[in-house]
Design an enzyme around this catalytic site. Structure first.
Site, PDB file in Angstrom:
ATOM      1  N   PHE A  20     -14.340  42.226 -41.004  1.00  0.00           N
ATOM      2  CA  PHE A  20     -13.585  43.346 -41.565  1.00  0.00           C
ATOM      3  C   PHE A  20     -14.389  44.636 -41.447  1.00  0.00           C
ATOM      4  O   PHE A  20     -15.594  44.648 -41.733  1.00  0.00           O
ATOM      5  CB  PHE A  20     -13.290  43.125 -43.055  1.00  0.00           C
ATOM      6  CG  PHE A  20     -12.438  41.937 -43.366  1.00  0.00           C
ATOM      7  CD1 PHE A  20     -11.062  42.054 -43.485  1.00  0.00           C
ATOM      8  CD2 PHE A  20     -13.011  40.687 -43.557  1.00  0.00           C
ATOM      9  CE1 PHE A  20     -10.281  40.958 -43.789  1.00  0.00           C
ATOM     10  CE2 PHE A  20     -12.240  39.585 -43.862  1.00  0.00           C
ATOM     11  CZ  PHE A  20     -10.866  39.716 -43.981  1.00  0.00           C
ATOM     12  N   ASP A  21     -13.719  45.713 -41.045  1.00  0.00           N
ATOM     13  CA  ASP A  21     -14.298  47.024 -41.255  1.00  0.00           C
ATOM     14  C   ASP A  21     -14.220  47.298 -42.758  1.00  0.00           C
ATOM     15  O   ASP A  21     -13.304  46.806 -43.427  1.00  0.00           O
ATOM     16  CB  ASP A  21     -13.501  48.074 -40.483  1.00  0.00           C
ATOM     17  CG  ASP A  21     -13.936  49.485 -40.829  1.00  0.00           C
ATOM     18  OD1 ASP A  21     -15.132  49.779 -40.721  1.00  0.00           O
ATOM     19  OD2 ASP A  21     -13.073  50.285 -41.229  1.00  0.00           O
ATOM     20  N   LYS A  22     -15.152  48.063 -43.312  1.00  0.00           N
ATOM     21  CA  LYS A  22     -15.131  48.303 -44.760  1.00  0.00           C
ATOM     22  C   LYS A  22     -14.169  49.428 -45.147  1.00  0.00           C
ATOM     23  O   LYS A  22     -13.194  49.219 -45.864  1.00  0.00           O
ATOM     24  CB  LYS A  22     -16.535  48.643 -45.283  1.00  0.00           C
ATOM     25  CG  LYS A  22     -16.558  48.895 -46.806  1.00  0.00           C
ATOM     26  CD  LYS A  22     -17.905  49.349 -47.295  1.00  0.00           C
ATOM     27  CE  LYS A  22     -18.141  50.822 -47.026  1.00  0.00           C
ATOM     28  NZ  LYS A  22     -17.301  51.719 -47.862  1.00  0.00           N
TER      29      LYS A  22
END
Length: 659
Positions: free
Chosen positions: A346-348
């Site tokens: 996941f990108d944050k």
């Protein structure tokens, strides 16, 4: 059956009685077959009459099969339609008119029912085209005029009446209303839309949040909205979705590519084997007619009709079900691949978090009140254009309510340290430790230093607020986790996702703090874009199939390297729609478990269909070779398995993750 894509659109010149002509011909063929069977049992009727009835029934059943087989032969291909036609003619040559007609009747009926079932799967997709209203009310030169949506130009102002469909993608410039976005994004609840006070020109459109944007095809609530058109009808999100879903239908899954390759080699082998069986009388004590009859039975038993339709029917049904939920899956490959991932990266920012800073704490120092601290901070930060300033003002005003705050003035930026302004006859400073050590010539109070350390260790950005010679306290901001993040990650863990990795350019402490709150197993912080790409490649080496979830813009390089790329909130992002294999049209992370569950169900149904189709061939071929069953039962078993796999695939249209 013939290839599914060969019958997507029946030419108009063949639709003699409308789009169901093939079904009518099949029913007519069956009717004549029944009449022929009945006539053959009535004494005193000439023997030629049942034969005539069978031939007429056979012609109706062979009509579409003959046309399709002819097209295939002209292209240099031998497909399943040719095999069926050849088998029927072979039966007729042996005087088995009834069995030949039964084959053509069931084959044509199977075709017609297959197309009917596939048409039902396409309804979810075709319905998208009807979402946009054909006409809309537009204000030009101070006059209201109703025009077609094709006549809209960029910059037009359209008036959206209550409970009507929105005609174009745009930004709200006047009015407030709750808009039902379910037709586009799948969101179950209406979303409040209202104008932005900060929007002044076209260049600032990208800065607006989803509350100010509307999409063509969504349904307005009880308010009247004035919307400035940002996209022409051909370029709207809805139009792009329709085109992308249609393209997705043609993208073959790995299983379908494998079965297509298998069929390409299989059909000539079947013809060769059948040809050899025609000369069985040279080895076995039987007549040529008996050998030829057995060969025709083997031909029908070995034809891979069910195999040909088993995968495309499941893929189409899966894509249609996903589109109804606001999830765009671009073809069979991502539909199958998503179900096999055991790790998700996941990108944050904007994916696991809200993507914007939020005021999280306001701690006072000494005898100062929280109200005094927030009033000073709000007054000064209102003058600042720093990204954190808006979060402090918005959060503080929400905390204080309708309390009047005197305005500040004379803002001065103190590079790398903070800001200074005049407020209520005093000088207010907001900044970091360095600023106040320089300002006072002393170390900051221990209590403040320790509280800041505690906040920073948990990923917060903290600032000191100081008025004249007094420390008022500390305020902190943070890009907080989405409300649904923790529940979504818990659901993914229950589904068997072993690793959930967070990739972010933020400091490792920030990554660790967010990960601890929401359940990320492996937070990786302080990453440059190229380091995110390297992280994905390493994950693929260690874990195999890896999905990457991001916004499709700055995450594009890493997403391309992943097995399956998934874009969040793609309804508002052209880049996300183009780059991702799967797009969650609403900005909702909790659609991800649905997409994975649907993918796994689709893979399961595809496997079931392969077992059914190949299993039926494995059963029928030996039985027909040994003469245990004849042409009639072989036809029924063969066509029956085809209908079973199509109906099994259509179960995906009713997929419900709660069940």
């Amino acid at each position: 059956m013939a290839k599914q894509e060969d019958h997507v659109n029946t030419p108009k010149y063949l639709q003699l009685f409308g789009e169901n002509t093939e079904l009518y011909f099949a029913i007519t063929s069956g009717s004549f077959w029944i009449l022929g069977v009945v006539a053959s049992f009535i004494l005193g009727i000439p023997e030629i009459l049942p034969i005539i009835l069978f031939i007429i029934g056979g012609l109706f059943g062979a009509y579409f099969t003959f046309i399709t087989a002819g097209k295939d032969i002209l292209k240099g291909k031998l497909q399943i339609d040719f095999l069926m036609l050849f088998a029927a003619l072979g039966a007729a040559a042996l005087g088995k008119y009834g069995e030949g007609t039964l084959l053509l009747f069931l084959f044509s009926l199977g075709h017609a029912l297959e197309h009917y079932a596939m048409k039902r799967a396409r309804k979810s997709i075709a319905a998208l085209s009807d979402l946009t209203p054909p006409m809309t009310l537009v204000r030009r030169h101070g006059t209201l005029t109703e025009i077609s949506i094709e006549q809209l130009v960029l910059g037009d102002i359209i008036i959206v009446k209550p409970n009507s469909k929105i005609a174009a993608d745009g930004v709200v410039i006047k009015g407030t209303s709750a808009v039902n976005q379910a037709p586009i994004t799948g969101e179950s609840l209406p979303v409040d839309k209202y104008p932005s006070e900060n929007w002044q020109n076209e260049s600032e459109v990208t800065k607006l949040t989803s509350e100010h944007h509307v999409f063509a095809g969504t349904i307005n609530g009880n308010g009247v909205l004035e919307v400035k058109v940002l996209k022409q009808s051909k370029d709207s999100t809805l139009s792009r979705l329709i085109n992308l879903v249609k393209e997705a239908e043609t993208q073959k899954s790995p299983t379908q590519q494998l079965t297509d390759k298998f069929e390409k080699n299989y059909v000539p082998i079947v013809l060769a084997v059948v040809f050899l069986f025609c000369f069985g009388f040279l080895i076995v004590d039987e007549t040529f007619q008996e050998s030829f009859y057995r060969a025709m039975s083997v031909l029908i038993a070995a034809s891979p009709c069910a195999l040909a339709i088993s995968t495309p029917s499941a893929v189409l049904a899966g894509i249609a079900r996903a589109a109804r939920q606001g999830v765009l899956i671009k073809g069979g490959r991502p539909l199958e691949d998503l179900g096999s991932v055991r790790a998700i990266a996941f990108d944050k920012t904007g994916t696991l978090t809200q993507g914007k800073p939020t005021l999280t704490h306001a701690f006072t120092f000494g005898k100062n009140t929280k109200e005094q601290l927030l009033k000073a901070a709000i007054a000064v930060e209102k003058l600042s254009d720093h990204p954190l300033a808006a979060a402090i003002v918005q959060g503080g005003e929400k905390e204080l309510g309708s309390i009047t705050i005197l305005p500040a003035e004379n803002l001065k930026s103190l590079t790398a340290r903070g800001i200074q302004a005049q407020w209520d006859g005093t000088t207010v400073h907001i900044g970091n430790r360095r600023l106040f050590e320089e300002l006072t010539g002393k170390k900051i109070p221990t209590e403040i230093h320790e509280k800041m350390l505690q906040l920073e260790s948990n990923g917060h950005t903290s600032m000191i607020v100081h008025q004249d010679n007094t420390y008022l306290g500390i305020i902190s901001v943070m890009d907080i986790a989405r409300p649904e993040s923790a529940a979504t990650l818990t659901a993914l863990k229950k589904m068997g996702i072993k690793k959930m990795i967070m990739l972010t350019g933020d400091h490792q402490k920030v990554a660790d703090a967010i990960a601890k709150k929401i359940g990320i197993t492996d937070p990786l912080g302080s990453l440059l874009p190229e380091e995110k790409v390297n992280a994905i490649e390493k994950l693929k080496e260690d874990l195999g199939n890896v999905a990457m979830v991001g916004d499709g813009v700055n995450d594009a390089p890493a997403m391309v390297k992943s097995t399956v790329s998934i874009a969040m909130g793609a309804a508002g992002s052209d880049v996300a729609l183009e780059t991702a294999d799967i797009a969650l049209l609403a900005d909702k992370l909790d659609y991800l478990p649905f997409a994975i569950g649907l993918s796994r169900k689709a893979k399961s149904i595809i496997k079931q269909n392969l077992v059914i189709s190949l299993g039926m061939v494995a059963i029928l071929v030996p039985l027909t070779i040994m003469g245990t069953i004849t042409l009639g039962p072989a036809v029924i078993g063969h066509e029956g398995s085809t209908l079973v796999v199509v109906l099994n695939a259509l179960r995906l249209l009713n997929y419900n993750p709660s069940k």
